[in-house]
Design an enzyme around this catalytic site. Structure first.
Site, PDB file in Angstrom:
ATOM      1  CG  HIS A  87      -1.805  -1.181   1.328  1.00  0.00           C
ATOM      2  ND1 HIS A  87      -2.788  -1.478   0.412  1.00  0.00           N
ATOM      3  CD2 HIS A  87      -1.854  -2.181   2.249  1.00  0.00           C
ATOM      4  CE1 HIS A  87      -3.408  -2.596   0.761  1.00  0.00           C
ATOM      5  NE2 HIS A  87      -2.846  -3.036   1.872  1.00  0.00           N
ATOM      6  CG  HIS A 114       3.013   5.967   5.567  1.00  0.00           C
ATOM      7  ND1 HIS A 114       2.706   5.951   6.917  1.00  0.00           N
ATOM      8  CD2 HIS A 114       1.903   6.463   4.956  1.00  0.00           C
ATOM      9  CE1 HIS A 114       1.484   6.410   7.107  1.00  0.00           C
ATOM     10  NE2 HIS A 114       0.970   6.728   5.924  1.00  0.00           N
ATOM     11  CD  GLU A 120      -4.026   9.356   2.147  1.00  0.00           C
ATOM     12  OE1 GLU A 120      -4.764   8.474   1.679  1.00  0.00           O
ATOM     13  OE2 GLU A 120      -3.606   9.353   3.333  1.00  0.00           O
ATOM     14  CG  HIS A 133       0.477  10.697   6.144  1.00  0.00           C
ATOM     15  ND1 HIS A 133      -0.613   9.961   5.708  1.00  0.00           N
ATOM     16  CD2 HIS A 133       0.246  11.975   5.733  1.00  0.00           C
ATOM     17  CE1 HIS A 133      -1.445  10.759   5.055  1.00  0.00           C
ATOM     18  NE2 HIS A 133      -0.949  11.976   5.051  1.00  0.00           N
TER      19      HIS A 133
END
Length: 258
Positions: A87, A114, A120, A133
């Site tokens: 992911h 990450h 986002e 983040h």
């Protein structure tokens, strides 16, 4: 008739089993369900029912300008250790690096950071090529605060070249180049105006109770660095869609620290 009934039952069982074995992803496929259906997965219901979900769009003119307590970053370098979890690429962080606020004795510990591609969060509807983040946990190990850093294309980032030259290419791969250190403090923008609000994790189980601090001003990474991440298998689109703000208030610090 009875054989047909048995066949129908078996078919339904296979379909149900297939649904149970699906995992979350950023698009619908034979193996995964996209963000719109995360809440249908067992244990991830909050992704659909939560009222304080992340990410959101920051609207500059409506963010409440306040003299907020400045953030206190007590970060120290750690050995570079990366995992491609299918992911994102997650960089583990060793113990001893904390985030606090001026005037408060409470701190949370940096445990990993990450990347998402594209960003986002958005600012006035505009997204960035990437968002970092930095995830912090409380004393019980529960995610408590995340620092968000926008990334725009520009100069190569001096704090990440070794990392981005050694990114683990496939889901499940790990990379820990010998002797290479990484310093999360080097990722912070020079100008530290930040948005803050009450939100959630942006991936299942979408747990709430997470305080977000997102810097308004981006840092720069080279186009080659950004491409090194985005070309990795399954990682060219890893952003959850914007969530409803609801009744939440977004504050922006009017007196940023250094």
């Amino acid at each position: 008739r009875s054989l047909r009934a048995v066949f129908v039952v078996l078919t339904l069982a296979v379909v149900a089993l297939g649904a149970q074995t699906k995992h979350w992803g950023y698009e619908d496929s034979a193996e995964s369900v996209g963000p719109a259906k995360w809440g249908t997965l067992p244990g991830d219901e909050l992704c659909a029912t939560g009222k304080q979900q992340t990410p959101i769009n920051f609207v500059s003119r409506t963010a409440k300008s306040q003299d907020l307590p400045n953030l206190v970053f007590t970060y120290k370098p750690t050995s570079l250790s990366m995992t491609n979890n299918g992911h994102t690429v997650q960089m583990a962080y060793g113990p001893g690096s904390t985030l606090g606020r001026v005037g408060s004795s409470n701190t949370v510990s940096l445990t990993q950071f990450h990347f998402h591609d594209p960003s986002e969060h958005t600012v006035d509807g505009v997204s960035y090529p990437m968002e970092i983040h930095l995830v912090h946990v409380d004393a019980a190990g529960k995610p408590a605060a995340v620092v968000g850093i926008f990334v725009k294309a520009g100069n190569e980032h001096a704090g990440l070249p070794k990392a981005f030259q050694n990114l683990p290419a496939h889901s499940g791969d790990k990379s820990a180049p010998a002797g290479v250190m990484v310093d999360a403090g080097a990722l912070l923008p020079a100008e530290k105006t930040f948005f803050t609000y009450a939100g959630s994790l942006t991936t299942p189980p979408c747990s709430e109770g997470v305080t977000w601090y997102v810097f308004k001003n981006p840092i720069e990474m080279s186009a080659a660095q950004i491409a090194a991440f985005s070309k990795l298998e399954h990682l060219s689109h890893t952003n959850r869609p914007i969530q409803s703000l609801g009744g939440r208030v977004v504050a922006v610090d009017s007196t940023p620290g250094k």
